[in-house]
Design a protein around this motif. Structure first.
Motif, PDB file in Angstrom:
ATOM      1  N   GLN A  27       0.830  -1.211   0.000  1.00  0.00           N
ATOM      2  CA  GLN A  27       0.000   0.000   0.000  1.00  0.00           C
ATOM      3  C   GLN A  27       0.857   1.250   0.000  1.00  0.00           C
ATOM      4  O   GLN A  27       0.530   2.242  -0.662  1.00  0.00           O
ATOM      5  CB  GLN A  27      -0.925  -0.028   1.216  1.00  0.00           C
ATOM      6  CG  GLN A  27      -1.968  -1.136   1.165  1.00  0.00           C
ATOM      7  CD  GLN A  27      -2.656  -1.363   2.495  1.00  0.00           C
ATOM      8  OE1 GLN A  27      -2.348  -0.710   3.497  1.00  0.00           O
ATOM      9  NE2 GLN A  27      -3.579  -2.320   2.531  1.00  0.00           N
ATOM     10  N   SER A  28       1.968   1.211   0.733  1.00  0.00           N
ATOM     11  CA  SER A  28       2.875   2.362   0.730  1.00  0.00           C
ATOM     12  C   SER A  28       3.579   2.514  -0.613  1.00  0.00           C
ATOM     13  O   SER A  28       3.810   3.634  -1.084  1.00  0.00           O
ATOM     14  CB  SER A  28       3.915   2.211   1.849  1.00  0.00           C
ATOM     15  OG  SER A  28       3.297   2.209   3.118  1.00  0.00           O
ATOM     16  N   ALA A  29       3.912   1.367  -1.242  1.00  0.00           N
ATOM     17  CA  ALA A  29       4.665   1.425  -2.499  1.00  0.00           C
ATOM     18  C   ALA A  29       3.860   2.086  -3.610  1.00  0.00           C
ATOM     19  O   ALA A  29       4.407   2.860  -4.406  1.00  0.00           O
ATOM     20  CB  ALA A  29       5.089   0.013  -2.907  1.00  0.00           C
ATOM     21  N   VAL A  30       2.563   1.809  -3.696  1.00  0.00           N
ATOM     22  CA  VAL A  30       1.760   2.362  -4.799  1.00  0.00           C
ATOM     23  C   VAL A  30       1.458   3.838  -4.590  1.00  0.00           C
ATOM     24  O   VAL A  30       0.969   4.504  -5.518  1.00  0.00           O
ATOM     25  CB  VAL A  30       0.445   1.576  -4.958  1.00  0.00           C
ATOM     26  CG1 VAL A  30       0.722   0.117  -5.285  1.00  0.00           C
ATOM     27  CG2 VAL A  30      -0.425   1.683  -3.710  1.00  0.00           C
ATOM     28  N   LEU A  31       1.723   4.381  -3.393  1.00  0.00           N
ATOM     29  CA  LEU A  31       1.473   5.797  -3.129  1.00  0.00           C
ATOM     30  C   LEU A  31       2.697   6.673  -3.356  1.00  0.00           C
ATOM     31  O   LEU A  31       2.677   7.868  -3.037  1.00  0.00           O
ATOM     32  CB  LEU A  31       0.986   5.971  -1.675  1.00  0.00           C
ATOM     33  CG  LEU A  31      -0.422   5.444  -1.373  1.00  0.00           C
ATOM     34  CD1 LEU A  31      -0.718   5.551   0.121  1.00  0.00           C
ATOM     35  CD2 LEU A  31      -1.468   6.202  -2.161  1.00  0.00           C
ATOM     36  N   ASP A  32       3.753   6.090  -3.904  1.00  0.00           N
ATOM     37  CA  ASP A  32       4.958   6.881  -4.178  1.00  0.00           C
ATOM     38  C   ASP A  32       4.623   8.001  -5.164  1.00  0.00           C
ATOM     39  O   ASP A  32       4.095   7.740  -6.255  1.00  0.00           O
ATOM     40  CB  ASP A  32       6.032   5.960  -4.770  1.00  0.00           C
ATOM     41  CG  ASP A  32       7.393   6.640  -4.841  1.00  0.00           C
ATOM     42  OD1 ASP A  32       7.437   7.880  -4.799  1.00  0.00           O
ATOM     43  OD2 ASP A  32       8.403   5.923  -4.928  1.00  0.00           O
ATOM     44  N   PRO A  33       4.931   9.265  -4.822  1.00  0.00           N
ATOM     45  CA  PRO A  33       4.584  10.386  -5.720  1.00  0.00           C
ATOM     46  C   PRO A  33       5.237  10.291  -7.097  1.00  0.00           C
ATOM     47  O   PRO A  33       4.709  10.831  -8.072  1.00  0.00           O
ATOM     48  CB  PRO A  33       5.088  11.622  -4.957  1.00  0.00           C
ATOM     49  CG  PRO A  33       5.177  11.187  -3.529  1.00  0.00           C
ATOM     50  CD  PRO A  33       5.525   9.732  -3.560  1.00  0.00           C
ATOM     51  N   GLU A  34       6.374   9.596  -7.190  1.00  0.00           N
ATOM     52  CA  GLU A  34       7.069   9.507  -8.476  1.00  0.00           C
ATOM     53  C   GLU A  34       6.333   8.590  -9.467  1.00  0.00           C
ATOM     54  O   GLU A  34       6.623   8.618 -10.659  1.00  0.00           O
ATOM     55  CB  GLU A  34       8.491   8.983  -8.260  1.00  0.00           C
ATOM     56  CG  GLU A  34       9.359   9.912  -7.414  1.00  0.00           C
ATOM     57  CD  GLU A  34      10.762   9.379  -7.259  1.00  0.00           C
ATOM     58  OE1 GLU A  34      11.029   8.275  -7.804  1.00  0.00           O
ATOM     59  OE2 GLU A  34      11.576  10.055  -6.608  1.00  0.00           O
ATOM     60  N   ILE A  35       5.390   7.798  -8.992  1.00  0.00           N
ATOM     61  CA  ILE A  35       4.673   6.891  -9.888  1.00  0.00           C
ATOM     62  C   ILE A  35       3.771   7.661 -10.837  1.00  0.00           C
ATOM     63  O   ILE A  35       3.711   7.392 -12.038  1.00  0.00           O
ATOM     64  CB  ILE A  35       3.858   5.859  -9.077  1.00  0.00           C
ATOM     65  CG1 ILE A  35       4.803   4.926  -8.313  1.00  0.00           C
ATOM     66  CG2 ILE A  35       2.931   5.061  -9.981  1.00  0.00           C
ATOM     67  CD1 ILE A  35       4.097   3.918  -7.439  1.00  0.00           C
ATOM     68  N   GLY A  36       3.075   8.637 -10.306  1.00  0.00           N
ATOM     69  CA  GLY A  36       2.177   9.422 -11.143  1.00  0.00           C
ATOM     70  C   GLY A  36       1.081   8.552 -11.745  1.00  0.00           C
ATOM     71  O   GLY A  36       0.379   7.831 -11.041  1.00  0.00           O
ATOM     72  N   GLU A  37       0.950   8.614 -13.083  1.00  0.00           N
ATOM     73  CA  GLU A  37      -0.067   7.843 -13.790  1.00  0.00           C
ATOM     74  C   GLU A  37       0.543   6.681 -14.575  1.00  0.00           C
ATOM     75  O   GLU A  37      -0.018   6.235 -15.582  1.00  0.00           O
ATOM     76  CB  GLU A  37      -0.838   8.764 -14.746  1.00  0.00           C
ATOM     77  CG  GLU A  37      -1.646   9.845 -14.051  1.00  0.00           C
ATOM     78  CD  GLU A  37      -2.730   9.250 -13.152  1.00  0.00           C
ATOM     79  OE1 GLU A  37      -3.533   8.441 -13.640  1.00  0.00           O
ATOM     80  OE2 GLU A  37      -2.757   9.599 -11.961  1.00  0.00           O
ATOM     81  N   GLN A  38       1.674   6.181 -14.108  1.00  0.00           N
ATOM     82  CA  GLN A  38       2.337   5.094 -14.804  1.00  0.00           C
ATOM     83  C   GLN A  38       1.586   3.775 -14.637  1.00  0.00           C
ATOM     84  O   GLN A  38       0.859   3.565 -13.665  1.00  0.00           O
ATOM     85  CB  GLN A  38       3.770   4.910 -14.264  1.00  0.00           C
ATOM     86  CG  GLN A  38       4.811   5.800 -14.897  1.00  0.00           C
ATOM     87  CD  GLN A  38       6.204   5.421 -14.434  1.00  0.00           C
ATOM     88  OE1 GLN A  38       6.629   5.791 -13.344  1.00  0.00           O
ATOM     89  NE2 GLN A  38       6.918   4.684 -15.280  1.00  0.00           N
ATOM     90  N   ASP A  39       1.808   2.886 -15.614  1.00  0.00           N
ATOM     91  CA  ASP A  39       1.343   1.508 -15.455  1.00  0.00           C
ATOM     92  C   ASP A  39       2.226   0.814 -14.429  1.00  0.00           C
ATOM     93  O   ASP A  39       3.415   1.135 -14.300  1.00  0.00           O
ATOM     94  CB  ASP A  39       1.410   0.760 -16.781  1.00  0.00           C
ATOM     95  CG  ASP A  39       0.372   1.272 -17.775  1.00  0.00           C
ATOM     96  OD1 ASP A  39      -0.452   2.113 -17.374  1.00  0.00           O
ATOM     97  OD2 ASP A  39       0.390   0.835 -18.941  1.00  0.00           O
TER      98      ASP A  39
END
Length: 610
Positions: A27-39
């Motif tokens: 849950q913490s990993a998917v909230l990384d701000p650097e992910i943005g709208e990436q797949d």
């Protein structure tokens, strides 16, 4: 919650209402701000909170900073799950997570009325959760509008490919808009998963959130060695000893589920079954019975139990060995969830010892090896639960005081204690007596470096494959009336002795095969069992003579052979017998006839040229 700044406000409110203090690694990993709208291609273990994880990952795409979701003419997100139970569980989780944001969630799963699902789709849900086959049906009928999809999530993608849903997944992904987010969640990233990600994702970010501690930290793995005929008895004793609020027993096939369910039901366990042959209503009723306490044991196949999340599931039993490490981890992942401790017990018949070792080692699991609980162990556990019963420490209420005073005045304290013990033990199933499974010590590392021994091949030819242990110091010998001339061989002698004597292979020591007889070294208890089952005629396996001897040098004499009785010889019938009859002649093909019905004569052969 320290991660509140990274979570959309409506979803943070939902998490606080549910009592979430901290987020899991996925849950913490998917909230990384650097992910943005990436797949995303995420490796997440069962029970790691991945449903909430992809719900949080979708929030930026669906809400786009707004406090509530806008009215949807067509679904904005599609979640694909391998089984009905998992799809319903995902729907339930997303409903409370997106409730503050006004999110509407619909489901499309097999076994449900398609007309009801079509009406739910017409009401404009923001998120649709479904199984691959039913989603394809709705796409073909035009009831599922894919034109406004912003994101697609494949939950447990590896399992969907294993179940043969590749074509359905590809059709769904090709029907969706090209400009979308695609999130793949899978326990393992195999070549088929990597190929699927390459074909249908754009520059996907790889997130691996599986750690050794996460897989096994809260699960106590045990390997229980049993005799081949004692698998069901061992399961009964395990359930009695653990006394878990909910227990899940896995079988490889539907037939095994039906057989074990009937056995447990006859023994007084509150049990339900789950397999692919049950309807959706029957499966839902079984899960409801487990959740409200009417049933405490669920016997299921791997596919049917996929996605089951039962409260208080403290015990998982593998009645049949898992076929691979992934199956072992998926099964065991039903327990030890959300910080709770759980136990995963693998039943290992003696003949499957090495296969179990390979599966456990490949899964990175360190299991404690032992035997199933004995009747004495179960009685001790029950006594300990009686002594720890909190009612013994609770005070006496005013409503109980009159009856308590009457009981104390009428009966002695010893008699009252005995009555309490009887009441506590009433309704308990009796434990099963188990055979000695032999050596159950933990497997040793096998060394390839071995000292040369010229006589090793001859000794291994005489033995069934196990070395003599300390129990063979005071061994017993039996002689069999079969030898080399009768094709005696340990390959069939060992299983025959185990079957007829009711003991494991480890009870057999040296096997000496002579021309006309065979001497077998046995543990004393095994020899007693074999001779007892042989009876007065000393016959095992219908026609094989067995005799107890003092050692490998003592031979069987003809006088020792029991009188089995003369078999009457069948006299061949003669024509003088009254009851003699001839067999009817076998009818062959009819001879060809001419156009007027006359018989055609076969042409005469021409004489050979001399």
């Amino acid at each position: 919650m320290s991660e509140d700044t990274r979570i959309a406000a409506p979803l943070a409110t939902a998490l606080q209402k549910k009592g979430f203090d901290t987020l899991t690694p996925v849950q913490s990993a998917v909230l990384d701000p650097e992910i943005g709208e990436q797949d995303l291609l995420v490796s997440a273990q069962t029970g790691s909170g991945k449903t909430v994880a992809f719900g949080l990952a979708l929030s930026s795409t669906l809400l786009d900073g707004a406090p509530v979701l806008p009215v949807a003419e067509a679904p904005h997100a599609l979640i694909i799950a391998p089984t009905r139970e998992l799809a319903l569980q995902v729907k339930k989780e997303l409903e409370w997570l997106y409730a503050p944001a006004g999110g509407q969630v619909a489901s499309c799963i097999g076994g449900m009325d398609m007309r009801d699902e079509r009406r739910a789709l017409d009401r404009g849900p923001h998120i649709v959760v479904g199984t691959p086959g039913r989603l394809v049906d709705h796409i073909h009928r035009g009831s599922l509008d894919m034109s406004q999809l912003k994101a697609i999530v494949l939950d447990e993608a590896d399992e969907m490919l294993n179940m043969g849903f590749r074509e359905e997944l590809e059709e769904i992904l090709e029907s969706a808009p090209e400009e979308r987010r695609t999130l793949l969640f899978s326990a393992t990233v195999s070549k088929p998963i990597a190929r699927l990600a390459e074909n249908y994702q754009k520059d996907a970010l790889r997130l691996n959130t599986i750690t050794e501690r996460e897989q096994h930290g809260d699960i106590d793995y045990q390997a229980v060695v049993v005799a081949p005929d004692d698998v069901e008895k061992a399961i009964i004793n395990l359930l009695l000893q653990h006394d878990a609020p909910n227990a899940l027993v896995f079988c490889a096939r539907r037939e095994g589920v039906n057989k074990l369910t009937a056995r447990l039901n006859n023994r007084g366990f509150a049990v339900v079954a789950l397999s692919g042959e049950f309807s959706q209503k029957e499966r839902s009723n079984a899960l409801i019975a487990m959740r409200d306490g009417r049933a405490r044991v669920c016997v299921a196949t791997d596919v049917a139990a996929r996605g089951i999340d039962l409260p208080g599931l403290d015990l998982v039993v593998h009645a049949d060995l898992p076929s691979n490490p992934e199956t072992l981890l998926h099964r065991s992942g039903r327990t030890g969830r959300a910080g709770r401790k759980g136990a995963s017990v693998v039943i290992v018949p003696g003949r499957a010892r090495r296969r179990a070792e390979r599966v456990l080692k490949s899964a990175g699991v360190s299991a404690s090896w032992g035997t199933a609980p004995s009747p004495e162990d179960i009685r001790n556990s029950l006594d300990a639960r009686i002594l720890a019963n909190p009612v013994l420490e609770d005070g006496v209420t005013e409503q109980e005081s009159d009856l308590v005073n009457t009981l104390v005045a009428r009966f002695e304290p010893y008699q009252l204690a005995a009555a309490f013990v009887r009441l506590a033990r009433s309704g308990q199933s009796l434990p099963e007596d188990l055979q000695d499974p032999g050596d159950v010590s933990a497997p040793r590392e096998r060394s390839r470096d071995r000292e040369y021994d010229p006589d090793r091949r001859d000794r291994e030819r005489e033995r069934p494959g196990r070395s003599r242990g300390p129990d063979f110091e005071d061994s017993a010998w039996v002689a069999l009336g079969v030898g080399r001339r009768q094709s005696a061989d340990p390959k069939w002698l060992v299983p025959m002795l185990c079957k007829n004597g009711g003991f494991p292979r480890s009870s057999i020591g040296v096997i000496n095969i002579s021309p006309n007889e065979t001497h077998v070294e046995l543990r004393p208890q095994a020899a007693d069992q074999l001779m007892e089952r042989a009876g007065e005629r000393q016959i095992i396996d219908k026609s094989l003579f067995v005799q107890r001897v003092s050692g490998p040098s003592e031979t069987i004499t003809k006088s020792d052979m029991p009188d089995r009785g003369e078999r009457p010889r069948q006299r061949r019938a003669s024509r003088d017998d009254e009851e003699w009859t001839t067999k009817p002649a076998r009818k062959g093909p009819k001879k060809p006839r001419g156009p007027n019905g006359e018989k055609k004569r076969s042409p005469k052969r021409k004489p050979r040229d001399s």
